[in-house]
Write an enzyme that holds these catalytic residues in place. Structure first.
Site, PDB file in Angstrom:
ATOM      1  N   ASP A  36       0.667  -1.226   0.149  1.00  0.00           N
ATOM      2  CA  ASP A  36      -0.106  -0.091   0.233  1.00  0.00           C
ATOM      3  C   ASP A  36       0.692   1.098  -0.107  1.00  0.00           C
ATOM      4  OD1 ASP A  36      -3.132   0.639   0.974  1.00  0.00           O
ATOM      5  OD2 ASP A  36      -1.922   2.231   0.970  1.00  0.00           O
ATOM      6  N   LEU A  38       0.052   3.930   1.205  1.00  0.00           N
ATOM      7  CA  LEU A  38      -0.344   5.014   2.196  1.00  0.00           C
ATOM      8  C   LEU A  38      -0.848   6.446   1.871  1.00  0.00           C
ATOM      9  CD1 LEU A  38       2.017   3.883   5.215  1.00  0.00           C
ATOM     10  CD2 LEU A  38      -0.281   2.888   4.472  1.00  0.00           C
ATOM     11  N   ASP A  61       4.320   1.562  -4.001  1.00  0.00           N
ATOM     12  CA  ASP A  61       3.443   2.032  -5.250  1.00  0.00           C
ATOM     13  C   ASP A  61       3.085   0.896  -6.249  1.00  0.00           C
ATOM     14  OD1 ASP A  61       2.056   3.182  -7.480  1.00  0.00           O
ATOM     15  OD2 ASP A  61       3.015   5.020  -6.898  1.00  0.00           O
ATOM     16  N   PHE A  83      -6.948  -4.250  -4.793  1.00  0.00           N
ATOM     17  CA  PHE A  83      -7.807  -3.255  -4.165  1.00  0.00           C
ATOM     18  C   PHE A  83      -7.400  -1.907  -4.323  1.00  0.00           C
ATOM     19  CE2 PHE A  83      -8.696  -6.880  -1.520  1.00  0.00           C
ATOM     20  CZ  PHE A  83      -9.954  -7.189  -1.438  1.00  0.00           C
ATOM     21  N   SER A  87     -10.099   6.441  -5.147  1.00  0.00           N
ATOM     22  CA  SER A  87     -11.745   5.886  -5.356  1.00  0.00           C
ATOM     23  C   SER A  87     -12.628   6.969  -5.111  1.00  0.00           C
ATOM     24  CB  SER A  87     -11.521   4.765  -4.062  1.00  0.00           C
ATOM     25  OG  SER A  87     -11.772   5.497  -2.728  1.00  0.00           O
ATOM     26  N   THR A 139     -16.163  -1.718  -9.715  1.00  0.00           N
ATOM     27  CA  THR A 139     -16.921  -1.090  -9.174  1.00  0.00           C
ATOM     28  C   THR A 139     -18.247  -1.445 -10.059  1.00  0.00           C
ATOM     29  OG1 THR A 139     -17.913   0.970  -8.639  1.00  0.00           O
ATOM     30  CG2 THR A 139     -16.155   0.954 -10.207  1.00  0.00           C
ATOM     31  N   ASP A 140     -19.462  -1.170  -9.827  1.00  0.00           N
ATOM     32  CA  ASP A 140     -20.791  -0.952 -10.659  1.00  0.00           C
ATOM     33  C   ASP A 140     -20.877   0.442 -11.281  1.00  0.00           C
ATOM     34  OD1 ASP A 140     -21.479   0.800  -8.565  1.00  0.00           O
ATOM     35  OD2 ASP A 140     -23.338  -0.083  -8.118  1.00  0.00           O
ATOM     36  N   GLU A 141     -19.706   1.243 -10.984  1.00  0.00           N
ATOM     37  CA  GLU A 141     -20.073   2.489 -11.663  1.00  0.00           C
ATOM     38  C   GLU A 141     -19.478   2.561 -13.303  1.00  0.00           C
ATOM     39  OE1 GLU A 141     -18.779   6.042  -9.401  1.00  0.00           O
ATOM     40  OE2 GLU A 141     -18.834   4.871  -7.425  1.00  0.00           O
ATOM     41  N   TYR A 164     -13.034   8.901 -12.504  1.00  0.00           N
ATOM     42  CA  TYR A 164     -12.934   7.577 -11.528  1.00  0.00           C
ATOM     43  C   TYR A 164     -13.432   6.424 -12.231  1.00  0.00           C
ATOM     44  CZ  TYR A 164     -14.222   3.825  -8.137  1.00  0.00           C
ATOM     45  OH  TYR A 164     -14.321   2.686  -7.329  1.00  0.00           O
ATOM     46  N   ALA A 166     -14.227   5.813 -15.257  1.00  0.00           N
ATOM     47  CA  ALA A 166     -13.416   5.478 -16.856  1.00  0.00           C
ATOM     48  C   ALA A 166     -12.266   4.716 -16.522  1.00  0.00           C
ATOM     49  CB  ALA A 166     -13.214   6.883 -17.212  1.00  0.00           C
ATOM     50  N   LYS A 168     -11.267   2.866 -13.759  1.00  0.00           N
ATOM     51  CA  LYS A 168     -11.725   1.569 -13.443  1.00  0.00           C
ATOM     52  C   LYS A 168     -12.205   0.677 -14.497  1.00  0.00           C
ATOM     53  CE  LYS A 168     -11.798   0.043  -9.532  1.00  0.00           C
ATOM     54  NZ  LYS A 168     -10.568  -0.490  -8.869  1.00  0.00           N
ATOM     55  N   LYS A 203     -16.039  10.353   2.385  1.00  0.00           N
ATOM     56  CA  LYS A 203     -17.292   9.681   1.906  1.00  0.00           C
ATOM     57  C   LYS A 203     -18.618   9.801   2.477  1.00  0.00           C
ATOM     58  CE  LYS A 203     -14.532   7.532  -1.268  1.00  0.00           C
ATOM     59  NZ  LYS A 203     -14.099   6.063  -1.345  1.00  0.00           N
ATOM     60  N   ARG A 296     -23.102  17.290  -8.064  1.00  0.00           N
ATOM     61  CA  ARG A 296     -21.766  17.141  -8.570  1.00  0.00           C
ATOM     62  C   ARG A 296     -21.924  16.938  -9.883  1.00  0.00           C
ATOM     63  NH1 ARG A 296     -20.607  11.073  -6.726  1.00  0.00           N
ATOM     64  NH2 ARG A 296     -19.040  11.748  -5.326  1.00  0.00           N
TER      65      ARG A 296
END
Ligand code: NAD
Length: 340
Positions: A36, A38, A61, A83, A87, A139-141, A164, A166, A168, A203, A296
């Site tokens: 990670d 961080l 990274d 993961f 995000s 993601t479902d996005e 984001y 796009a 993913k 979030k 947004r």
């Protein structure tokens, strides 16, 4: 010969940390290496460290090719679960570049390293590496926005609308191409909105709780009628395990909770729970703090998931109802914020 060590990337973030903690409850004989970078979204304190023989943290990274090569050689991973990501959609509007670097280039880098480690060439798996698997957390996005009816299935065409989603979507296509072109053993999961402990304070749900408890205006985008399908994070983690261990190579699986809520309804549910567990000292209700703010740009109207493939083929079911999960979540944030 590959061992039982898995590379988890982005394991210090919201879902990754929940996943690591939960994974060891069911698979104590595995070792996890958590790579990670961080970023601001990470918090290592959220991980219950089971000890050095089972868990190792590496700060780095996913774009660092030589670090990846070193880690793959050192640990001989039998799986990768990716993961790591930038995000937050709002951040992708303010500064998309980091999203392209991590979500797209970073995924490519991980895929290619897995391919070099596990395969001799296209469709030629090295002996002993037959079961090594690359799992992309998506993601479902990527599917864009729905009208008033309908559900996203695995066959829905991709139509990402934010930088984001796009990046993913692009990463999902790279994963797909490594299966078709090279025969890399990949699976992809596309999940709806998660909620639960350890989510970064930027979030929606943490924002609602934090603003409410500090008696500040609770900002809701537009008319508050945007609909999301909410899934408790522990159910997402159990679904990831189902797909990682039982999913078919090259397949994608949608994960959802059948819990569609408008942002406004979600906010009212949280305010009502706060009224019950930590009433305001002035006798007012928390919902009176709700304030509508400018929408947004490009805000997707509705997401909803058809997860019947995962349920019928792999037998996964969510364990938490929305009422159980959101109560547990609110209580967790109240405790954490009260502790300072
Ligand atoms: P998060 O932002 O909380 O955590 C991301 C983690 O990745 C952080 O620990 C961060 O430090 C790390 N990271 C970022 N860039 C990195 C890099 N270049 N190299 C290594 N590590 C890096 O995110 P999250 O909510 O836990 O999401 C995890 C994954 O699940 C993401 O891929 C996201 O797209 C996906 N997802 C999230 C949701 C949700 O509702 N949160 C829903 C569906 C899918």
């Amino acid at each position: 010969m590959s061992g039982k060590t898995i590379l988890i990337t982005g394991g210090a973030g919201f879902i990754g940390a929940n996943f690591i903690n939960q994974f060891f409850e069911s698979y104590p004989h595995y070792k996890i290496v958590n790579l990670d970078k961080l970023t601001y979204a990470a918090d290592l304190k959220n991980i219950i460290d089971p000890g050095v023989s089972q868990y190792e943290f590496v700060e780095g990274d996913i774009n660092d090719s030589s670090l990846l090569q070193k880690l793959f050689e050192q640990h001989n991973f039998s799986g990768v679960i990716n993961f790591a990501a930038e995000s937050h959609v709002d951040n992708s509007i303010k500064g998309p570049e980091e999203f392209v670097k991590t979500n797209l280039n970073g995924t490519f880098n991980l895929l290619h390293r897995s391919y070099l480690q596990w395969m001799d060439g296209p469709h030629q798996v090295k002996a002993g590496y037959e079961h090594c698997r690359f799992h992309q957390i998506s993601t479902d996005e990527v599917y864009g926005s729905l009208g008033a009816t309908g559900l996203f299935s695995e066959k829905t065409a991709y139509a990402p609308n934010s930088p984001y989603s796009a990046t993913k979507a692009g990463a999902d296509f790279l994963v797909r191409s490594y299966f078709h072109t090279f025969g890399l053993n990949v699976v992809t999961t596309n999940c709806s909105n998660n909620y639960g402990p350890f989510q970064n304070r930027e979030k929606l749900i943490p924002v609602i709780i934090e603003k409410a408890l500090s008696n500040k205006a609770i900002p809701i985008y537009g008319d508050g009628k945007n609909i999301r399908d909410w899934l408790f994070v522990r159910d997402h983690c159990s679904a990831i395990c189902s797909v990682f261990f039982k999913g078919s190579p090259g397949e994608t699986y949608n994960i959802g909770g059948d819990e569609e809520k408008t942002n406004l309804d979600l906010c009212h549910t949280i305010c009502n729970l706060l009224d019950e567990v930590k009433p305001r000292t002035d006798g007012e209700n928390y919902a009176e703090l709700i304030e509508f703010v400018s929408d947004r740009p490009g805000h997707d109207r509705r997401y909803a998931i058809d997860h019947s493939k995962l349920t019928s083929e792999l037998g996964w079911q969510p364990n938490y109802t929305f009422e159980q999960g959101i109560r547990e979540t609110v209580l967790w944030y109240v405790d954490r914020l009260s502790a300072g």
